[in-house]
Design an enzyme around this catalytic site. Structure first.
Site, short mmCIF file in Angstrom:
data_model
loop_
_atom_site.label_atom_id
_atom_site.label_comp_id
_atom_site.label_asym_id
_atom_site.label_seq_id
_atom_site.Cartn_x
_atom_site.Cartn_y
_atom_site.Cartn_z
N ARG A 199 0.69 -1.00 0.06
CA ARG A 199 0.00 -0.15 0.14
C ARG A 199 0.76 1.33 0.07
O ARG A 199 0.67 2.21 -0.64
CB ARG A 199 -0.83 0.04 1.26
CG ARG A 199 -2.07 -0.95 0.94
CD ARG A 199 -3.07 -0.85 2.16
NE ARG A 199 -4.08 -1.88 1.90
CZ ARG A 199 -5.37 -2.24 3.06
NH1 ARG A 199 -4.84 -1.74 4.17
NH2 ARG A 199 -5.89 -3.27 2.79
N GLU A 220 -4.52 -7.78 -2.42
CA GLU A 220 -6.14 -7.92 -2.51
C GLU A 220 -6.67 -9.27 -2.81
O GLU A 220 -7.50 -9.68 -2.14
CB GLU A 220 -6.55 -6.84 -3.19
CG GLU A 220 -6.37 -5.21 -2.62
CD GLU A 220 -6.67 -4.97 -1.34
OE1 GLU A 220 -7.37 -5.72 -0.65
OE2 GLU A 220 -6.33 -4.02 -0.81
N TYR A 263 -14.86 -4.37 -5.06
CA TYR A 263 -13.88 -4.09 -4.03
C TYR A 263 -12.50 -4.02 -4.63
O TYR A 263 -11.98 -2.91 -4.32
CB TYR A 263 -13.93 -4.83 -2.83
CG TYR A 263 -12.79 -4.68 -1.91
CD1 TYR A 263 -12.67 -3.29 -1.29
CD2 TYR A 263 -11.70 -5.80 -1.92
CE1 TYR A 263 -11.52 -3.24 -0.46
CE2 TYR A 263 -10.48 -5.21 -1.14
CZ TYR A 263 -10.43 -3.98 -0.22
OH TYR A 263 -9.23 -3.89 0.49
N ASP A 267 -15.24 -3.25 1.23
CA ASP A 267 -15.03 -4.97 1.64
C ASP A 267 -15.89 -4.91 2.81
O ASP A 267 -16.73 -3.94 3.65
CB ASP A 267 -13.81 -5.11 1.62
CG ASP A 267 -13.17 -4.51 2.98
OD1 ASP A 267 -13.81 -3.57 3.34
OD2 ASP A 267 -11.81 -4.66 3.44
#
Length: 241
Positions: free
Chosen positions: A22, A34, A117, A135
């Site tokens: 991230r 993810e 998502y 999510d």
């Protein structure tokens, strides 16, 4: 709303976990992380993620990788259909997008194995697109924030929550931090059981928390209440004065 956004983002900047995928904001790494994190705790999937990135540093390397090697890298994460879809997606990206993931949520959703998502996470975190990434953590946060006690598996309730999240989005300049802050809040503070409301940075905006505070502030015997235990582990209070 700006004060809410600021309080949440300020908390995230000071308290977020140092997750490399991230921090780097690399769309490929965000995508792989993810997908791996689905059905798996982030802490548990990190060794698999690091090994994957070392062996397959970009989309083209995934597209060219043989299935046996891919499955071996994925071994231990389960749900092997995810791994198959990663390769299908990589091949499509090479053939149609010059080996890159598309910029928009709409285009990302057309790719194999990428749902709303994941598309939102890639588009907002990596590309700064002003879109939501909803999510289970975000659903839980907003169901408490707006004191929604209906079954969140229902399509109508999910759409209601997604609309509330969309309405809360900040500017493009802040969207990456904001979406990550919501995810992190749900993972660390607004957890399913025994949420850590005492240290929540947005508790003053939370309708579920306000209802609980109202109950405890009343003198004993002066308030009757009906208590419904919700699926996310908090108590919804309806006052009957």
């Amino acid at each position: 709303m700006k004060e809410f956004q600021k309080d949440l983002i300020d908390w995230y900047i000071k308290n977020h976990r140092p997750l490399e995928f991230r921090l780097k904001k690399d769309p490929y790494e965000i995508w792989i992380s993810e997908i791996m994190a689905q059905q798996t705790r982030i802490e548990a999937m990190l060794p698999y993620f690091k090994r994957w990135i070392q062996m397959l540093p970009d989309i083209e390397s995934v597209a060219k990788c043989d299935d046996e090697k891919l499955n071996k890298l994925w071994q231990g994460l389960g749900y092997y259909s995810r791994c198959k879809n990663i390769k299908k997606c990589a091949i499509e990206c090479v053939e149609k997008h010059n080996g890159k993931l598309p910029f928009t949520k709409e285009e990302l959703l057309k790719l194999p194995g990428i749902g709303p998502y994941t598309a939102g996470a890639i588009a907002s975190i990596a590309y700064g697109q002003r879109v939501s990434a909803v999510d289970g953590n975000v659903i839980r946060v907003f169901s408490r924030l707006y004191d929604i006690c209906e079954d969140v598996t229902k399509t109508s309730v999910k759409k209601q929550i997604e609309m509330l999240v969309d309405e809360s989005l900040p500017s493009k300049e802040e969207i990456s931090y904001y979406n990550q802050a919501l995810m992190e809040l749900g993972a660390l503070i607004c957890i399913p059981k025994s949420p850590r409301c005492d240290i929540c940075p947005i508790k003053k905006y939370c309708e579920a928390q306000i209802l609980l505070l109202c109950l405890t502030s009343q003198r004993k015997g002066h308030v009757k209440s009906s208590i419904n235990i919700c699926m996310f582990g908090y108590i919804k209070i309806r006052f009957m004065l």
